[in-house]
Design a protein around this motif. Structure first.
Motif, short mmCIF file in Angstrom:
data_model
loop_
_atom_site.label_atom_id
_atom_site.label_comp_id
_atom_site.label_asym_id
_atom_site.label_seq_id
_atom_site.Cartn_x
_atom_site.Cartn_y
_atom_site.Cartn_z
N THR B 94 0.84 -1.20 0.00
CA THR B 94 0.00 0.00 0.00
C THR B 94 0.88 1.25 0.00
N HIS B 95 1.91 1.20 0.78
CA HIS B 95 2.81 2.34 0.87
C HIS B 95 3.39 2.69 -0.52
N ASP B 96 3.85 1.67 -1.21
CA ASP B 96 4.39 1.90 -2.56
C ASP B 96 3.31 2.45 -3.52
N VAL B 97 2.15 1.81 -3.44
CA VAL B 97 1.06 2.23 -4.34
C VAL B 97 0.75 3.71 -4.12
N MET B 98 0.64 4.11 -2.85
CA MET B 98 0.34 5.50 -2.53
C MET B 98 1.39 6.43 -3.11
N GLU B 99 2.63 6.00 -2.92
CA GLU B 99 3.73 6.85 -3.35
C GLU B 99 3.70 7.08 -4.87
N PHE B 100 3.56 5.97 -5.62
CA PHE B 100 3.56 6.09 -7.09
C PHE B 100 2.32 6.82 -7.58
N MET B 101 1.19 6.54 -6.94
CA MET B 101 -0.04 7.20 -7.37
C MET B 101 0.05 8.70 -7.11
N ALA B 102 0.66 9.05 -5.98
CA ALA B 102 0.83 10.48 -5.67
C ALA B 102 1.70 11.12 -6.75
N TYR B 104 2.04 10.07 -9.80
CA TYR B 104 1.28 10.14 -11.06
C TYR B 104 0.30 11.31 -11.02
N GLU B 105 -0.39 11.43 -9.89
CA GLU B 105 -1.41 12.47 -9.86
C GLU B 105 -0.79 13.86 -9.90
N ALA B 106 0.45 13.96 -9.41
CA ALA B 106 1.13 15.26 -9.45
C ALA B 106 1.62 15.56 -10.88
N SER B 107 2.18 14.57 -11.53
CA SER B 107 2.82 14.83 -12.82
C SER B 107 1.94 14.45 -14.01
N ASP B 111 4.36 7.18 -16.85
CA ASP B 111 5.56 6.42 -16.48
C ASP B 111 5.47 6.00 -15.01
N ALA B 112 4.89 6.85 -14.16
CA ALA B 112 4.75 6.51 -12.73
C ALA B 112 3.92 5.25 -12.60
N ILE B 113 2.86 5.16 -13.42
CA ILE B 113 2.01 3.97 -13.39
C ILE B 113 2.83 2.76 -13.85
N GLY B 114 3.63 2.97 -14.90
CA GLY B 114 4.47 1.89 -15.41
C GLY B 114 5.41 1.38 -14.33
N THR B 147 -6.44 -9.97 -5.39
CA THR B 147 -7.53 -9.35 -4.64
C THR B 147 -7.00 -8.20 -3.78
N HIS B 148 -5.86 -8.46 -3.12
CA HIS B 148 -5.25 -7.40 -2.32
C HIS B 148 -4.96 -6.18 -3.17
N ILE B 149 -4.27 -6.45 -4.28
CA ILE B 149 -3.85 -5.35 -5.16
C ILE B 149 -5.05 -4.52 -5.60
N PHE B 150 -6.06 -5.22 -6.09
CA PHE B 150 -7.20 -4.49 -6.63
C PHE B 150 -7.94 -3.72 -5.54
N SER B 151 -7.83 -4.22 -4.28
CA SER B 151 -8.50 -3.48 -3.23
C SER B 151 -7.72 -2.21 -2.85
N ILE B 152 -6.43 -2.22 -3.16
CA ILE B 152 -5.62 -1.05 -2.80
C ILE B 152 -5.65 0.02 -3.88
N LEU B 153 -5.62 -0.43 -5.16
CA LEU B 153 -5.46 0.54 -6.25
C LEU B 153 -6.60 1.55 -6.23
N PRO B 154 -6.28 2.85 -6.25
CA PRO B 154 -7.32 3.87 -6.19
C PRO B 154 -8.00 4.02 -7.55
N PRO B 155 -9.16 4.67 -7.58
CA PRO B 155 -9.91 4.81 -8.84
C PRO B 155 -9.07 5.48 -9.96
N ALA B 156 -8.16 6.37 -9.56
CA ALA B 156 -7.36 7.09 -10.58
C ALA B 156 -6.46 6.14 -11.36
N PHE B 157 -6.27 4.94 -10.83
CA PHE B 157 -5.36 4.03 -11.49
C PHE B 157 -5.83 3.67 -12.90
N ALA B 158 -7.13 3.43 -13.05
CA ALA B 158 -7.65 3.01 -14.36
C ALA B 158 -7.29 4.03 -15.44
#
Ligand SMILES: [Zn+2]
Ligand SMILES: [Zn+2]
Ligand SMILES: [Zn+2]
Lengths: 101, 742
Positions: B94-102, B104-107, B111-114, B147-158
């Motif tokens: 979750t920590h990693d996901v948050m970091e990368f998503m943050a 991505y949402e900033a920039s 590539d952040a998603i990649g 299941t874990h992954i999909f529960s963590i990924l935020p809506p912005a991921f799609a």
């Protein structure tokens, strides 16, 4: 001022000279008493008017398309008479000046 | 308080499980072995931090520990504890996901998603128990991890994922364009999608990226580009650029090219369909202008034909074209000639797209009905039938063979090429064997007599305008028309031509007897359309010329005489004045007037009319003003006209010298002209109401005009008039509201 006409492209209609002076009267159109078509038109069998479908004058002063009259005279019923007045048909000599060609 | 029975039951159960765990070993040594095995297995499975050094496991030992647990039927329990461990350690991911998503949402950089996905794949690998431990374990792991992954990924991921996919596609189709985010180029990326189950979960999203990419590409490369075939280019582009990319999502796991091809077949056909559909939509939208551009645009039409064979959008095409025709073609502002030209192009274009003619039948109907309502349609068609070297914009294709008109078609069952009507034909459709354009146009009307009449009028106008005696062009036209309409209806035209020949022969004879400046066209009146009748009397020398010619004619043709249509024709004359000579080519009425001025210098209009004969004042004034324009006459205050023996320098400088007048009004009466003239009377009513009321829709104007005396126009006639007024800049129209142009 002097007007000099150099060239005139005019339009005219030809008319049969059937011996009537109706220069200004186009009210009554002269039609052939047999086919009811104007003299300047042509008889029912012809397609081209004028010299190709000429008129014929009778001594009785009646005028017809020549083709119409000849066809009429050719029938038994005609008894060789003018269809208008039933007098024996005699073709009139038209007093025409001999033409050049 | 438990009963004895219950106590006994519990004791038995416990003994069972002890026996199972101890596996029949003496004492509790079996139980000890189980504990050890559990510890080894649990430690092996424990979800580790990514940075942790891998523990040095003895594979043999792990294997046997698992065997022990399987024997004890404790594998489910172990799995449960493993899942529980994963849940407890989930915060690492979750920590990693948050970091990368943050990031991505900033920039907004995919590539952040990649990189996030690559990282998730690392986690996946780090926690995976390894396939050698059995299918149950690994499949349970996959399900749980995903299941874990999909529960963590935020809506912005799609959204980010979609952009990432788009970036991979762009990289494949336009590699030069963008270096792209580095993760995009990572070969592990697609394996990671697969590992994490993203490829399956986002399957439709991946497809939509490809669809959108195709749509953009088609629009970019094909819009307005009609002069070369684009469909084959698009298909090459698909094969070269898109298919290699498609191998990533759709050829996963293919071992050979053959295998990959099989896997791609279904999806490839779907995408090819999409290419066709997109191009088809585009061309349908552009169809009206494509038709205008025909024949330059024929490659676009062949493309459309091919697309329509793949995508059934014929009804849409018909509907679009009908709508465009209604909006852009069938309105009062369009010239009949333009409508006909476009109609002919429509015929030719739709024949390319759909040779059996069903589309044409459906599109043509409103055009034909509209044309039938227009007063000048026949005249326009006839004008185009008569080949005119000068105008050169004939509707008829010179290469098209001239053939007899074809009537309505009847199914010919003897025809070996007969084909059943296409299924979308509809009950009213009659097989339209490709008939020529002229037949199609003439068939707008039920009878062709109207055409013959109009043809005579046109031919008469043209023959009477001929001054040089050269009517070969007209003769050729008649020959062509005879092929189309048959000999009999054109007999009358034959006589007209013969009159032309005879006139010339007679003129040659007359000239040989007495030279005359007059060269008349002598007509057989029953074989010409009605001519504008007006019996003007030519004065002075003009009358002499007429009389002398007529005399000579009668000498030549003793049983005939001439009757002049004096107002028709044209006269070329010189006017010698004190200080200048004016040369002009004028209608006879103008010549008659100027001839009268040689009698005296000043005339009133009424005096002139009295001399010349029945001429209406407007016509007379127009003729006089023509001389004023030439600087020969001057209009005096008392509405009389005076001859300018000496040029009037005080007045505006009139160009003197030669002038050639084309007869502005045809000798043959046009009904439409009269109507237009009358309509002008109503203009002041319209002007008045628009002044008072601002702007009005057409039907209001029509309603109000009905109060004007003598107004009997249809709303269509009014529309045509308003449109003409608009062209003259008198009014403007916006969204159906007319107003004065001020
Ligand atoms: Zn007769
Ligand atoms: Zn005859
Ligand atoms: Zn008689």
């Amino acid at each position: 001022m002097k007007v000099t006409v150099k060239r005139w492209h005019a339009i005219a209609q030809w008319q049969w000279d059937i011996g009537r002076t109706d220069e200004h009267g186009d009210a009554e159109e002269d039609v052939c008493g047999i086919c009811r078509v104007p003299f300047e038109g042509c008889c029912p069998t012809c397609k081209v008017p004028g010299d190709d479908c000429p008129l014929i004058w009778g001594e009785c002063s009646h005028v017809f398309h020549m083709h119409c009259l000849l066809k009429w005279i050719g029938t038994v019923a005609s008894k060789q008479q003018c269809p208008m007045d039933r007098r024996p048909w005699v073709t009139a000599e038209r007093k025409v000046t001999t033409n050049g060609s | 308080m438990a009963s004895d029975a219950l106590q006994k039951q519990v004791a038995t159960k416990w003994q069972d499980s002890f026996n199972r765990l101890n596996r029949g070993y003496p004492g509790i040594s079996g139980l000890m072995g189980f504990s050890e095995a559990w510890a080894i297995a649990a430690d092996f499975l424990y979800p580790r931090e990514l940075g942790d050094p891998p523990k040095d496991f003895n594979t043999q030992k792990v294997r046997s520990a698992f065997d022990v647990l399987i024997q004890c039927r404790m594998l489910p329990m172990l799995l449960e504890s493993f899942v529980e461990d994963m849940r407890r350690r989930q915060h690492l991911i979750t920590h990693d996901v948050m970091e990368f998503m943050a990031e991505y949402e900033a920039s907004g950089d995919p590539d952040a998603i990649g990189r996030l996905i690559l990282r998730l794949a690392d986690w996946y690998m780090a926690w995976a128990p390894g396939g050698e431990l059995g299918h149950t374990l690994s499949s349970a792991y996959i399900v749980n991890f995903q299941t874990h992954i999909f529960s963590i990924l935020p809506p912005a991921f799609a959204g980010g994922f979609k952009r990432l996919i788009a970036a991979t596609l762009a990289l494949s189709t336009e590699p030069a364009d963008a270096a792209g985010p580095s993760s995009v180029q990572d070969s592990k990326l697609w394996t990671s999608f697969e590992l994490l189950g993203l490829a399956d979960r986002y399957e439709s999203l991946i497809a939509s990226v490809c669809y959108e990419h195709i749509e953009n590409h088609v629009l970019e490369t094909c819009q307005g580009k009609w002069d070369e075939p684009m469909l084959s280019t698009l298909r090459e582009w698909m094969a070269d650029k898109v298919v290699p990319w498609m191998l990533l999502p759709y050829g996963r796991g293919a071992k050979t090219t053959e295998e990959a091809r099989t896997m791609l077949q279904g999806v490839g056909s779907r995408f090819d369909f999409h290419v066709c559909k997109t191009l088809c939509d585009l061309r349908t939208k552009e169809i009206f202008d494509i038709i205008i551009d025909y024949p330059e645009s024929s490659p676009a039409l062949y493309d459309l034909k091919e697309c329509l064979q793949r995508v059934d959008q014929r009804p849409q095409l018909v509907q679009a074209l009908r709508k465009l025709n209604k909006r852009r073609l069938l309105h009062p502002g369009a010239d009949t000639k333009d409508i006909l030209t476009q109609y002919v192009s429509i015929i030719r274009c739709l024949r390319i797209i759909d040779p059996p003619g069903v589309l044409l039948f459906k599109v043509a109907d409103p055009i034909r009905r509209y044309l039938r309502e227009r007063p000048d349609t026949i005249r326009s068609i006839v004008a185009s039938l008569v080949v005119d070297a000068e105008s050169g914009d004939s509707l008829v294709d010179e290469n098209e063979p001239i053939q007899p008109l074809q009537g309505p078609q009847v199914d010919d069952y003897m025809d070996p090429n007969w084909e059943p009507e296409p299924i979308d034909a509809g009950p009213e459709f009659r097989t339209n064997k490709p008939s020529d354009v002229i037949s199609t146009l003439v068939s707008i009307y039920d009878s062709k007599d109207l055409f013959i009449k109009e043809l005579q009028v046109l031919l008469a106008q043209r023959l009477l305008a001929i001054k040089d005696g050269n009517y070969e062009k007209e003769r050729r036209n008649i020959e062509i028309l005879k092929i189309r309409f048959g000999e009999a209806p054109l007999q009358v035209c034959e006589v007209m031509l013969k009159d032309m020949t005879d006139s010339r022969r007679i003129d040659q004879h007359v000239q040989s007897q007495t030279t005359s400046i007059m060269h008349p066209t002598i007509i057989s009146r029953h074989f010409w359309p009605q001519l504008q009748s007006s019996k003007i009397n030519m004065p002075g020398q003009l009358k002499d010329i007429q009389e002398s010619y007529a005399r000579e004619y009668t000498t030549f043709k003793p049983d005939k005489k001439l009757r002049w249509l004096s107002h028709l024709g044209s006269i070329h004359l010189d006017i010698e004045l004190q200080d200048r000579t004016v040369t002009a080519d004028v209608p006879p009425l103008e010549a008659a007037f100027i001839e009268l001025f040689s009698e005296k210098d000043q005339w009133t209009v009424d005096e002139l009319i009295a001399r010349v004969g029945p001429v209406d004042r407007t016509t007379a004034l127009k003729a006089l003003l023509a001389w004023v324009d030439l600087g020969v006459l001057k209009e005096e205050e008392d509405s009389s006209f005076r001859l300018l023996e000496q040029a009037d320098i005080s007045g505006a400088l009139r160009p003197s010298g030669s002038r050639v007048i084309m007869e502005d009004e045809p000798a043959v009466v046009s009904v439409q002209q009269q109507q237009a003239e009358q309509m002008k009377v109503f203009w002041k009513f319209i002007e008045g109401m628009l002044t008072n009321l601002g702007s009005l829709p057409l039907d209001r104007i029509q309603t109000m005009l009905k109060f004007a005396p003598g107004y009997d126009r249809t709303v269509d006639q009014l529309a045509a008039f308003m449109e003409a007024a608009r062209r003259e800049g008198l009014v403007t129209v916006r969204e159906g509201m007319w107003k004065l142009n001020r």
